[in-house]
Scaffold this motif. Structure first.
Motif, short mmCIF file in Angstrom:
data_model
loop_
_atom_site.label_atom_id
_atom_site.label_comp_id
_atom_site.label_asym_id
_atom_site.label_seq_id
_atom_site.Cartn_x
_atom_site.Cartn_y
_atom_site.Cartn_z
N GLY A 150 0.81 -1.22 0.00
CA GLY A 150 0.00 0.00 0.00
C GLY A 150 0.83 1.26 0.00
N GLU A 152 3.45 1.65 -2.09
CA GLU A 152 3.98 1.85 -3.43
C GLU A 152 3.15 2.85 -4.23
N ASP A 153 3.84 3.71 -4.96
CA ASP A 153 3.21 4.68 -5.86
C ASP A 153 2.24 5.61 -5.15
N ARG A 154 2.48 5.85 -3.86
CA ARG A 154 1.65 6.78 -3.10
C ARG A 154 2.53 7.78 -2.37
N THR A 155 2.09 9.05 -2.33
CA THR A 155 2.74 10.01 -1.47
C THR A 155 2.36 9.71 -0.03
N LYS A 156 3.06 10.35 0.94
CA LYS A 156 2.72 10.13 2.34
C LYS A 156 1.27 10.52 2.61
N GLU A 158 -1.21 10.44 0.48
CA GLU A 158 -2.08 9.41 -0.11
C GLU A 158 -2.07 8.14 0.73
N VAL A 159 -0.94 7.83 1.35
CA VAL A 159 -0.88 6.68 2.25
C VAL A 159 -1.83 6.88 3.42
N ASP A 161 -4.51 8.76 3.52
CA ASP A 161 -5.89 8.65 3.03
C ASP A 161 -6.28 7.18 2.88
N ALA A 162 -5.36 6.39 2.34
CA ALA A 162 -5.63 4.96 2.15
C ALA A 162 -5.80 4.27 3.50
#
Length: 295
Positions: A150, A152-156, A158-159, A161-162
């Motif tokens: 989770g 990978e390919d995410r900004t902090k 975006e992490v 939010d996820a």
């Protein structure tokens, strides 16, 4: 009552033992077959196309490994080969990163402030767990499993939010009595002490199949309650998009009143602007009543 009737829905005379199942997939070619199935634009995939994707020249050798997977991990149909649930679970475990990744980060400042001292909140990631704590007093506001894939390919941002959405969805499953790890039945236990030392009342959801336990607050189950969501919407706030660790009523007991301990009954007070929402919950943390009142 017969043995068949008491065995439950999961009764399988031809199932592989766990050791046998791991032995089947513990082969580079077989894992490559599952990966090729996953990456195929359409499924089922024909034998020849699947062999081409894997890159195995020896047709007999490829067929040997494919047949080892067929039945438990892969199903054969008229059009070719497709996943069974176990095969898909293997690839999802690989993609999650849990099998071969162990990243760390933090502290990273995140949205919100401490409900105790108004200090800044920071996130730490270690051992596949994301924790949100106060940078000043150390008070814990959230923690939960978050597979390395989770990140990978995410900004902090975006992490985070996820993570917010992941916790919400997992809590929906747990509140409905379904273990997010193995789909077993969960039971809710309520005590006055537990891992969340900042809470007066400790909620622990335990899976009766795999034993996984999830400690929570009394109120986190209200994040998707219709009355609470409507209350926020009427005040111009989309509760579904709010970071749950920023909601004081969600991460502390300051807004929760214990009405009874036998059986457990709770009353939660949520205030916005000039209005208060009063929510009553029973021992199963099910909303019994909700009403609004002016402040």
């Amino acid at each position: 009552m017969s043995d068949a009737e008491t065995a439950g829905a999961f009764a399988c005379e031809e199932c592989l033992q766990p050791a046998e199942a791991f032995a089947v997939i513990g082969n580079e070619t077989r894992l490559a077959i599952l990966e090729a199935l996953w990456e195929a634009p359409e499924r089922p995939v024909s034998f020849s196309d699947l062999r081409r994707r894997v890159g195995t020249r020896d047709s007999a050798q490829f067929n040997y490994h494919l047949q080892k997977l067929t039945g438990q991990f892969v199903r054969k149909c008229e059009e070719g080969y497709d996943f069974r649930g176990a095969g898909r679970a293997v690839i999802q475990a690989v993609l999650s990163g849990s099998l071969n990744q162990d990243p760390e980060f933090g502290p990273v400042e995140v949205e919100g402030e401490c409900v105790d001292c108004s200090g800044s909140l920071v996130a730490h990631y270690e051992d596949e767990t994301l924790r949100i704590v106060c940078d000043d007093c150390g008070r814990r506001h959230a923690h939960g499993d978050f597979p390395p894939g989770g990140l990978e390919d995410r900004t902090k941002s975006e992490v985070m939010d996820a993570f917010n959405q992941r916790v919400r969805h997992l809590m929906c499953l747990i509140s409905d009595g379904v273990c997010p790890a193995c789909n077993g039945r969960t039971e809710t236990n309520i005590t006055e002490t537990g891992d969340f030392v900042d809470y007066d009342v400790h909620i622990e959801h335990e899976c009766q199949r795999c034993g996984q336990t999830t400690p929570t607050s009394v109120t986190i189950s209200l994040l998707d309650d219709a009355e609470v969501v409507s209350f926020y919407r009427d005040h111009g706030i989309d509760l579904n998009a709010a970071a749950f660790w920023t909601l004081e009523w969600c991460v502390s007991d300051d807004h929760t009143e214990v009405l009874s301990e036998n059986p457990w009954e709770f009353r939660v007070h949520i205030e916005l602007d000039d209005e208060r929402l009063v929510v009553d919950l029973d021992e199963d943390l099910v909303v019994e009543d909700a009403s609004r009142e002016p402040l």
